[in-house]
Structure formats: C-alpha cells, structure tokens
Design a protein around this motif. Structure first.
Motif, PDB file in Angstrom:
ATOM      1  N   UNK A   1      -3.826 -34.898  40.538  1.00 12.07           N
ATOM      2  CA  UNK A   1      -4.418 -34.269  39.463  1.00 12.07           C
ATOM      3  C   UNK A   1      -5.122 -33.252  39.885  1.00 12.07           C
ATOM      4  N   UNK A   2      -4.807 -31.926  39.620  1.00 11.31           N
ATOM      5  CA  UNK A   2      -5.288 -30.851  39.864  1.00 11.31           C
ATOM      6  C   UNK A   2      -6.490 -30.392  39.041  1.00 11.31           C
ATOM      7  N   UNK A   3      -6.477 -30.732  37.893  1.00  8.56           N
ATOM      8  CA  UNK A   3      -7.772 -30.646  37.064  1.00  8.56           C
ATOM      9  C   UNK A   3      -7.670 -31.599  36.150  1.00  8.56           C
ATOM     10  N   UNK A   4      -9.297 -31.606  35.412  1.00 10.27           N
ATOM     11  CA  UNK A   4      -9.569 -32.562  34.476  1.00 10.27           C
ATOM     12  C   UNK A   4      -8.350 -32.674  33.316  1.00 10.27           C
ATOM     13  N   UNK A   5      -7.971 -33.686  32.783  1.00 13.26           N
ATOM     14  CA  UNK A   5      -7.085 -33.645  31.635  1.00 13.26           C
ATOM     15  C   UNK A   5      -5.702 -33.486  31.892  1.00 13.26           C
TER      16      UNK A   5
END
Length: 157
Positions: free
Chosen positions: A28-32
C-alpha cells in the motif's frame, strides 16, 4: 532469540509459518489504495486532523444549539443528544455533518451503494460516542467505528 519466540503471537499467526510459506504483505503506497481510492483530491482519504477539527466544530455547534433551548441554564447532557441528532441524520441522508461540510470531507460507504443509510449512521455514531473506536486506526486511517459501519471518511473537494 526473544523476537523468534514472541514473533508468532505478537505479529500474528502468519509469523509462525516458515519463511517460504508466509503470505506476501499487501503493498500500500497511500492511505485508501487497498479500498480503490485515489491518492490525492476528491474521494481520497481525509486526514485525521480534518476529521478531528470537524468533530470539534460539531461538538461546539451542538453545545450552542442545546444552550439555546436550556438558557439560562447550561445544556449539560442535552448537548450530547443534539450532537447525536446532528451526526446521525445528516450522515444518513447527505453523508456529512456541518463540521465535515465546512472542511470539505464526507462519510462514504465502501462498495457500490453510495448512501450511508440510517442504520450504519446510527451504529457509527454510537461507537464514535465512546471516542476509543475513533482513536484506533488501520492503515487506511479508518477508525473502528468506520470499519464496523463499512464506511470511510474522504475528501469531497
């Protein structure tokens, strides 16, 4: 040595597996990202700070509204009832509270159905009342109250 002995129960059941059998962690590179949400802009996960400020605005507005009905006495617990109504009804119908609207964030349901609905809004608000579920987050910045309701707070602009 201690890490090897405690890793199986502190880090989860997969840590007890031999190295070749452990599942790959979800990147996961970013939240969401795991939820299919964009990294920036509308529909990206709202920051924890904006969520906290929106809650503070809603609490202050609730106290002021309750104070109008109880003046010259202090509102006492009536402000909690006003806060619950100020949270459940708007989130169930339009997806945001007055504080959220001011900060450009909203509650979105995860999945194909966009509306949060009254039952999810009621459950989410009931858990939010205790504050602790809102203080425990996952990698997507979703509190336990959002996870239980199947919702996420996103930016609306």
């Amino acid at each position: 040595m201690v890490n090897r002995l405690t890793g199986s129960w502190l880090t989860g059941p997969s840590a007890a597996l031999p190295p070749g059998e452990r599942p790959e962690p979800i990147r996961q590179d970013w939240r969401g990202q795991r939820l299919g949400l964009p990294e920036h802009g509308p529909d990206s996960v709202a920051s924890k700070g904006s969520r906290a400020v929106a809650l503070l605005i809603d609490l202050l507005a609730s106290a002021l509204i309750a104070g109008l009905f109880t003046a010259p006495e202090l509102p006492r617990h009536w402000s909690l009832l006003v806060w619950a109504l100020l949270t459940i009804l708007p989130v169930a119908t339009v997806g945001f509270t007055p504080g959220m609207a001011l900060l450009g964030i909203r509650v979105a349901r995860i999945g194909d159905v966009p509306a949060v609905g009254p039952l999810r809004a009621l459950g989410r608000t009931a858990l939010l009342f205790f504050l602790l579920p809102a203080l425990i987050w996952d990698a997507d910045s979703r509190g336990l109250h959002d996870k239980a309701a199947g919702t996420v707070v996103v930016r609306s602009r």
